[in-house]
Design a protein around this motif. Sequence first.
Motif, short mmCIF file in Angstrom:
data_model
loop_
_atom_site.label_atom_id
_atom_site.label_comp_id
_atom_site.label_asym_id
_atom_site.label_seq_id
_atom_site.Cartn_x
_atom_site.Cartn_y
_atom_site.Cartn_z
N ALA A 1 22.99 28.05 18.74
CA ALA A 1 22.78 27.80 20.17
C ALA A 1 22.64 29.13 20.91
N ALA A 2 23.47 30.11 20.55
CA ALA A 2 23.42 31.43 21.19
C ALA A 2 22.12 32.16 20.85
N LEU A 3 21.69 32.06 19.60
CA LEU A 3 20.43 32.70 19.19
C LEU A 3 19.25 32.13 19.97
N VAL A 4 19.21 30.82 20.13
CA VAL A 4 18.13 30.18 20.87
C VAL A 4 18.20 30.57 22.35
N ALA A 5 19.40 30.50 22.93
CA ALA A 5 19.57 30.83 24.35
C ALA A 5 19.18 32.29 24.64
N ALA A 6 19.48 33.18 23.70
CA ALA A 6 19.17 34.61 23.88
C ALA A 6 17.74 34.95 23.46
N GLU A 7 16.98 33.92 23.09
CA GLU A 7 15.58 34.09 22.67
C GLU A 7 15.44 35.12 21.55
N GLN A 8 16.33 35.00 20.56
CA GLN A 8 16.33 35.91 19.41
C GLN A 8 15.43 35.43 18.27
N LEU A 9 14.95 34.18 18.35
CA LEU A 9 14.18 33.60 17.26
C LEU A 9 12.72 33.42 17.65
N ASN A 10 11.83 33.63 16.67
CA ASN A 10 10.41 33.38 16.92
C ASN A 10 10.11 31.90 16.64
N GLU A 11 8.89 31.48 16.92
CA GLU A 11 8.53 30.06 16.78
C GLU A 11 8.71 29.55 15.36
N GLU A 12 8.31 30.35 14.39
CA GLU A 12 8.44 29.92 12.99
C GLU A 12 9.91 29.73 12.62
N GLU A 13 10.77 30.65 13.05
CA GLU A 13 12.20 30.54 12.77
C GLU A 13 12.79 29.30 13.43
N ILE A 14 12.39 29.01 14.66
CA ILE A 14 12.87 27.81 15.34
C ILE A 14 12.42 26.57 14.58
N ALA B 1 19.57 26.38 7.27
CA ALA B 1 18.17 26.27 6.87
C ALA B 1 17.38 27.50 7.31
N LEU B 2 17.66 27.98 8.51
CA LEU B 2 17.02 29.21 8.98
C LEU B 2 17.35 30.37 8.06
N MET B 3 18.62 30.51 7.72
CA MET B 3 19.03 31.59 6.81
C MET B 3 18.38 31.42 5.43
N GLY B 4 18.27 30.18 4.98
CA GLY B 4 17.62 29.90 3.70
C GLY B 4 16.15 30.26 3.73
N TYR B 5 15.49 29.94 4.81
CA TYR B 5 14.08 30.31 4.98
C TYR B 5 13.91 31.82 4.90
N LEU B 6 14.74 32.56 5.63
CA LEU B 6 14.64 34.02 5.61
C LEU B 6 14.91 34.57 4.22
N TYR B 7 15.89 34.01 3.54
CA TYR B 7 16.22 34.45 2.19
C TYR B 7 15.08 34.15 1.22
N MET B 8 14.61 32.92 1.22
CA MET B 8 13.59 32.51 0.26
C MET B 8 12.24 33.19 0.53
N SER B 9 11.96 33.53 1.76
CA SER B 9 10.71 34.21 2.09
C SER B 9 10.85 35.73 1.98
N GLU B 10 11.98 36.17 1.46
CA GLU B 10 12.27 37.59 1.19
C GLU B 10 12.17 38.45 2.45
N GLN B 11 12.60 37.90 3.56
CA GLN B 11 12.66 38.66 4.81
C GLN B 11 14.05 39.26 4.97
N SER B 12 14.39 40.14 4.04
CA SER B 12 15.75 40.72 3.98
C SER B 12 16.14 41.44 5.25
N ASP B 13 15.22 42.22 5.80
CA ASP B 13 15.55 42.97 7.02
C ASP B 13 15.87 42.01 8.18
N ARG B 14 15.08 40.95 8.30
CA ARG B 14 15.32 39.98 9.37
C ARG B 14 16.62 39.23 9.15
N LEU B 15 16.90 38.88 7.90
CA LEU B 15 18.16 38.21 7.57
C LEU B 15 19.34 39.11 7.92
N GLU B 16 19.24 40.39 7.59
CA GLU B 16 20.31 41.33 7.92
C GLU B 16 20.45 41.50 9.44
#
Length: 133
Positions: free
Chosen positions: A57-70, A101-116
């Motif tokens: 909820a905080a990530l969405v409210a702070a607009e920290q996520l892009n459309e694909e992540e949402i 699921a968001l964390m899983g997407y980042l992990y499986m798509s090898e977006q390590s920097d974004r996950l971190e």
Amino acid sequence: MNKWSLLNGLALAYIGDAAYELRIREYLLTTGKIKPNQLHRLATQFVSAKAQSHLIAALVAAEQLNEEEIGFFKRGRNAKSHTSAKNADIQTYRMSTGFEALMGYLYMSEQSDRLEELTHWCIQRIEEDFNVS
């Protein structure tokens, strides 16, 4: 199209739960805490359904996520699960499943920097909002 992008929200949440919790455990060890009971208690404050629901909820409210992540968050949130969390209502459980699921997407798509980056943001947020240290 990658095979991971075809995974349903619950499968992404399954791997995302592990990927996020591992990063939390690594973080806690870097703080110098080594007692197993203390580590478990602290980890729970970061990885519980309540904490994850709060974080998404905080990530969405702070607009920290892009459309694909949402989109991947919503895939997990809206997934039909036949189980529920022991200590959470259904809305909290679904929000936390979306977070995982968001964390899983980042992990499986090898977006390590974004996950971190998001994990670091979440750690700071939990420490500030819940006075954890």
